[in-house]
Design an enzyme around this catalytic site. Structure first.
Site, PDB file in Angstrom:
ATOM      1  N   HIS A 329      62.487  22.314 -32.302  1.00 56.25           N
ATOM      2  CA  HIS A 329      62.599  23.246 -33.415  1.00 56.25           C
ATOM      3  C   HIS A 329      64.069  23.483 -33.721  1.00 56.25           C
ATOM      4  CE1 HIS A 329      62.244  27.016 -35.735  1.00 56.25           C
ATOM      5  NE2 HIS A 329      61.079  26.520 -36.083  1.00 56.25           N
ATOM      6  N   ASP A 388      53.303  23.848 -34.668  1.00 58.29           N
ATOM      7  CA  ASP A 388      52.505  22.734 -35.173  1.00 58.29           C
ATOM      8  C   ASP A 388      51.806  21.957 -34.065  1.00 58.29           C
ATOM      9  OD1 ASP A 388      53.108  23.048 -37.965  1.00 58.29           O
ATOM     10  OD2 ASP A 388      55.115  22.326 -37.525  1.00 58.29           O
TER      11      ASP A 388
END
Length: 451
Positions: A329, A388
């Site tokens: 991320h 996700d």
């Protein structure tokens, strides 16, 4: 066909375009350009100030980035606390989250009941809208249909150019309410037009909240369990907002800074979210998982899983991207709080069911990825699973089709976009206009007959 638009001619012209547009990557360092508004360590360039959300994944200690467990804070409240308190009271939390993001404080019981009822009553689409905007122009991609529909709603609003704050709020709440209905209708039309499947459109049930409405409209028999609706509700809470710097929210703020209408700003955010580098990532995880399932005989054998992951990272398997989707991320380092919450909830709901094996496979991939990246790439970057990693499989567990994975993200994120648009209107007052360094050499004009 005229020669100019023939395939070979267009290919040659595109080759010329590529030759004249390619920029040497070294020039970005030479001119100190922050590509993607990102610093060399991957952190974002500070482009604004916000009171809406804090996405916290590291601290800078004496000039060095120091990883910390991730935090996601809505209007001063930790997402972990918001979810845990909703669960403790055995109720739904998305509407409360929307209220908090829009108005800046937690609602009282009466305010929450009134707001939830108001959202339900605003779900109705304008007369003729479904026929004219959705049925007559089906789309294979629901995100494009969401964006087009939001733009089209401008034409049904007599106050579409009224920039007053009260009208902005009215528009935002209306779109937050309507987007799930547009999504469900667009999906049913897509099924009929492109999948040779039955189209089932249910009337609205005004007693249902957002999560319940989504499941009710999508399922042929309208049946769902409380646990399923609460699982979806948590997902909506987790995806409602993620700071001003994420691509779609920044897109919304950029358009807002130009003075354009809300429908244009929100539709642009939807178009941004469609991208696989942003909202489309959960679908990438699902496709990767399916590929792993097909190529790994024993999902419980960590050695076999690791061997296949090495092939993926070396670009020898899956889609040859070299990526383990769902890992890493831009801000979070040690952990993504959304992934932590979602993983815990997902494993609870999947326990004892056939799909539990798939969650365990994802868990193995999550645990092994940092180690294998270090081994194959020599990378010592701190890496965690992002939201996700598990959201797509949760959608699949809830029976939600892949066509709606990213649209559901948009349904949730409308709350965050709305809050940021109004903050931009209230506090900024300048058009967002970063600079680009021009490096094209000057040329002498050549007359047409001499070219």
């Amino acid at each position: 066909m005229p020669a100019f638009i023939s395939g070979s001619n267009i290919k040659d012209l595109c080759s010329s375009l590529a030759e004249n547009s390619t920029i040497d990557p070294k020039l970005y360092d030479k001119f100190h350009v922050k590509r993607g508004l990102r610093r060399s360590d991957g952190t974002g360039v500070t482009a604004g100030i916000t009171k809406i959300c804090n996405v916290h994944g590291y601290i800078v200690n004496e000039g060095e980035v120091e990883p910390i467990p991730g935090e996601l804070i809505y209007r001063g409240y930790s997402i972990k606390d918001l979810v845990e308190n909703v669960e403790a009271e055995d109720r739904f939390g998305f509407e409360e989250t929307v209220f908090l993001l829009l108005f800046g404080h937690l609602p009282s019981k009466e305010e929450l009941e009134t707001f939830t009822t108001y959202l339900s009553l605003k779900r109705d689409l304008p007369s003729g809208f479904v026929e004219d905007m959705i049925l007559k122009a089906p789309s294979k991609n629901i995100m494009n249909k969401l964006a087009r529909s939001v733009l089209a709603l401008y034409s049904y609003d007599d106050e579409c150019e009224n920039k007053g704050l009260d009208n902005e709020m009215r528009t935002a709440i209306s779109l937050i309410a309507k987007l799930p209905v547009i999504m469900a209708n667009a999906y049913q039309v897509k099924r009929r037009s492109f999948d040779n499947a039955s189209m089932i459109m249910h009337p609205l049930n005004y007693e249902e909240n957002t999560a319940q409405t989504i499941l009710s409209l999508l399922r042929p028999d309208r049946q769902y369990t409380k646990e399923e609706a609460q699982m979806l509700d948590v997902l909506l809470m987790l995806q409602a907002e993620h700071g001003g710097g994420n691509n779609s929210t920044f897109t919304c703020r950029v358009l807002t800074s130009s003075g354009t209408d809300p429908y244009s700003a929100y539709s642009s955010a939807i178009c941004s979210l469609k991208g696989p580098r942003h909202g489309g990532a959960n679908l990438k995880v699902i496709h990767m998982l399916d590929n792993f399932k097909e190529n790994i005989k024993n999902w419980n054998d960590e050695g076999e899983v690791a061997d296949y992951m090495r092939k993926v990272i070396r670009k020898e398997a899956n889609d040859s991207s070299g990526l383990i989707y769902g890992m890493g991320h831009a801000v979070y380092t040690i952990s993504d709080p959304r992934a932590v919450i979602l993983k815990k909830k997902a494993f609870e709901l999947a326990a004892g069911k056939e799909i539990e094996a798939e969650f365990k496979l994802l868990d193995t991939i999550e645990r092994l990825t940092p180690e294998i990246f270090r081994e194959v790439k020599g990378s010592d970057k701190v890496m965690c699973a992002n939201v996700d990693m598990y959201s797509g499989l949760v959608y699949r567990m809830l029976g939600i089709p892949e066509d709606l994975f990213t649209p559901l993200f948009a349904v949730a994120r409308m709350a965050g976009w709305s809050a940021h648009r109004m903050e931009e209107i209230l506090t900024c007052g300048r058009i967002i206009r970063p600079a680009y360094k021009a490096i094209a050499a000057e040329k002498e004009y050549v007359k047409l007959e001499d070219r």
